[in-house]
Design an enzyme around this catalytic site. Structure first.
Site, PDB file in Angstrom:
ATOM      1  N   CYS A   1      36.268  71.657 -10.388  1.00  0.00           N
ATOM      2  CA  CYS A   1      36.880  72.978 -10.141  1.00  0.00           C
ATOM      3  C   CYS A   1      37.838  73.292 -11.283  1.00  0.00           C
ATOM      4  CB  CYS A   1      37.664  72.979  -8.821  1.00  0.00           C
ATOM      5  SG  CYS A   1      36.775  72.370  -7.387  1.00  0.00           S
TER       6      CYS A   1
ATOM      7  N   ARG B   1      33.225  81.082  -1.176  1.00  0.00           N
ATOM      8  CA  ARG B   1      33.671  80.857  -2.548  1.00  0.00           C
ATOM      9  C   ARG B   1      33.466  79.402  -2.955  1.00  0.00           C
ATOM     10  NH1 ARG B   1      33.615  80.866  -6.695  1.00  0.00           N
ATOM     11  NH2 ARG B   1      34.759  81.809  -8.416  1.00  0.00           N
TER      12      ARG B   1
ATOM     13  N   CYS C   1      30.742  78.076  -5.701  1.00  0.00           N
ATOM     14  CA  CYS C   1      31.279  77.358  -6.860  1.00  0.00           C
ATOM     15  C   CYS C   1      30.476  76.077  -7.106  1.00  0.00           C
ATOM     16  CB  CYS C   1      32.737  76.997  -6.627  1.00  0.00           C
ATOM     17  SG  CYS C   1      33.834  77.613  -7.909  1.00  0.00           S
TER      18      CYS C   1
ATOM     19  N   HIS D   1      38.846  76.553 -13.733  1.00  0.00           N
ATOM     20  CA  HIS D   1      39.971  77.331 -13.203  1.00  0.00           C
ATOM     21  C   HIS D   1      41.349  76.787 -13.575  1.00  0.00           C
ATOM     22  CE1 HIS D   1      37.121  79.858 -11.127  1.00  0.00           C
ATOM     23  NE2 HIS D   1      36.509  78.788 -10.676  1.00  0.00           N
TER      24      HIS D   1
END
Lengths: 164, 286, 103
Positions: free
Chosen positions: B200, B243, B247, B204
């Site tokens: 992740c 979400r 992802c 991000h």
């Protein structure tokens, strides 16, 4: 005329469009010669213009004439659309006696996206959200005093992958 | 007898040793969420010195001027409006047994989004808002909603809307299980997975504001504050569950089941490190 | 069922600004569904705004208008408390109408 092609396959639809084009272009020329005031008073849905492929044919079908670029037409569109499905596009103009405003997307399967009638007393400005298949010129047409004026802007469309 | 005493004293000595050695070792290894959150927020503030902390809840729109303008135009009449209305209607409509969502939540469910997820000490696990909503339904004899579909998005949209502006206030109680859940979430966030071998954090944390193919990556800080979101890419609304699963799919990994322990822990971690940033959901994203 | 039409009309000075958002799929007829079949075109063709018995704005739309379409325009006249009538009709003959108060 109503659209009843909701069950048709793509191929059949294309064939039908082709046929419609020939017939309707012929029809479309008649009223234009009759009365210029007709455009403003005409509340009928311009079915045939929406079925044209390129912008030149769509403009011709809709207005029966060609447009000249004008810096009095201010077209606002993003440089890069965040998503081709929702591209905010707006227009303002300082031209007087505006009777209609139209938006075309050159590279879309059918160039004409939206056409707005502007009756007297309505401000010649409109904002809307359009779909764009790919990077393309967006053309705005303003009909004012019986003449056509245009503005063009390129909007880049990139198809999303991963992220956000 | 003597040997027993000997053994006992040895044990005592060991214990004494351990107590001397333990504190510094613990200081290095003990999870410290408060310090994590400070460091996490400082990282983003240093990376984007022009932004205010609250700007991060607007994701990629705060990082790019052209996009910010498109967002402002969108927000004049936001695309999540219909979902929000639907959520409000659903929220106020009683269940078949006469009770309603309001009966399941503190303050009748209004203005509480910032308190979720929380650690439930009876269950020993993290409870998210989406999970709590479905538990409320089931407890009242209603079928649960899909975690990735419109109904759940609508309900959470309404609950977020009534909480707009309230800072995230996620608590980690003094309970080793809570700390473990937090640590698990953190580990999930930083672990690489999928065929693209992305964590992740690869997108991000390391690359917010950069383009990945066509899209501008959102910063992890504040990313959940805007949930649920209307994504133009989806042509519709999506929940936090949606979400997370997308992802995983986008990095070509195998998504987990929505509201699995890992996702619940991940949401716990990611919400906690955004403590202090205002709820801005429902949001609109490209 | 709730109306498919959301309107905000605000009067300021001699001008009324109107924004509308309409819930409609606006299927273009160029997109395939999960099974690989073309989703037939389904789109609003005409959207009209009427104030005081006459139309103040008419939108003619094709399939390139975004899903849940949005439009903004302004007109001279219109006072707070006046009615604004909005109606649309799509290519399948479906329609909806609502009346909003100018704020």
């Amino acid at each position: 005329m109503t659209i009843t092609d909701n069950g048709f396959t793509a191929t059949r639809r294309l064939v039908l469009q082709g046929a419609g084009l020939v017939i309707l272009v012929g029809l479309g020329n008649i009223p234009l010669g009759v009365a210029p005031a007709l455009a403003a008073a005409n509340d009928k849905y311009p079915e045939d213009a929406f079925k044209q492929k390129g912008e030149a044919d769509a403009i011709k079908s809709l207005y029966g004439k060609t447009a000249e670029p004008s810096d009095k037409v201010k077209l606002d569109a993003p440089e890069i659309a965040e998503n081709g499905a929702v591209v905010p596009i707006s227009l303002t103009t300082t031209l007087a006696d505006v009777t209609s405003i139209s938006f075309l997307v050159s590279e879309n399967p059918n160039a004409l996206a939206a056409s707005y009638q502007i009756p007297p007393g309505t401000v010649p400005a409109v904002a809307n959200r359009l779909k764009m298949a790919k990077t393309s010129n967006v053309i705005a047409i303003v009909e004012a005093g019986g003449k056509l004026y245009s503005a063009t802007r390129e909007v880049k469309v990139t198809v999303g992958g991963c992220g956000g | 007898m003597r040997s027993a005493i000997h053994f006992a004293s040895a044990a005592l000595a060991l214990a004494a040793l351990a107590s001397v050695a333990a504190p510094p070792a613990l200081a290095a290894d003990t999870p410290n969420p408060a310090a994590d959150a400070r460091a996490f927020q400082k990282y983003f503030i240093d990376k984007f010195p022009k932004l205010k902390l609250a700007d991060f809840v607007n994701g990629p729109y705060s990082l790019n001027e052209d996009m910010h303008k498109q967002w402002e135009e969108k927000e004049q009449f936001p695309p999540y409006e219909f979902s929000l209305d639907m959520g409000k209607e659903m929220f106020s409509k009683p269940f078949k047994n006469g009770k309603s969502y309001a009966d399941c939540f503190p303050n009748k469910g209004i203005g509480i989004r910032q308190d979720y997820p929380y650690f439930d000490d009876k269950e020993g696990k993290v409870v998210t808002l989406e999970l709590a909503l479905n538990r409320c339904r089931v407890a009242n004899g209603e079928a649960p909603f899909s975690y990735v579909k419109d109904e759940m998005a609508a309900l959470t949209a309404y609950m977020a809307f009534t909480s707009r502006g309230k800072p995230f206030d996620i608590k980690i109680p003094n309970d080793p299980r809570a700390l473990e859940a937090y640590e698990n979430g953190k580990r999930y966030f930083y672990t690489r997975r999928g065929q693209l071998n992305f964590s992740c954090a690869s997108c991000h944390v390391q690359n917010p504001g950069e383009r990945i193919r066509a899209e501008i990556l959102a910063p992890a800080l504040g990313i959940l504050n805007a949930m649920p979101i209307y994504r133009s890419e989806w042509g519709g609304m999506g929940t936090i569950s949606r979400r997370f699963t997308t992802c995983n799919v986008q990095t070509r990994g195998v998504p987990l089941d929505p509201q699995s322990d890992e996702y619940r822990d991940l949401e716990y971690y990611l919400s906690y490190v955004s403590n202090g940033l205002p709820i801005s959901g429902p949001g609109a994203r490209p | 069922m709730a109306s498919t039409i959301r309107v905000r009309a605000t009067s300021s000075g001699d001008t009324t600004e109107v924004q509308a958002l309409i819930q409609h799929p606006m299927d273009s007829g160029f997109v395939k569904d999960a099974k690989g079949e073309i989703i037939p075109p389904h789109f609003i063709q005409q959207l009209t705004f009427e104030h005081d018995g006459k139309s103040v704005f008419v939108a003619n739309w094709g399939t390139a208008v975004s899903k849940d379409p949005y439009v903004k325009f302004s007109f001279k006249g219109g006072n707070k408390g006046d009615d604004l009538k909005i109606s649309w009709v799509d290519n399948k003959g479906a329609s909806d109408t609502t009346t909003a108060k100018i704020l």
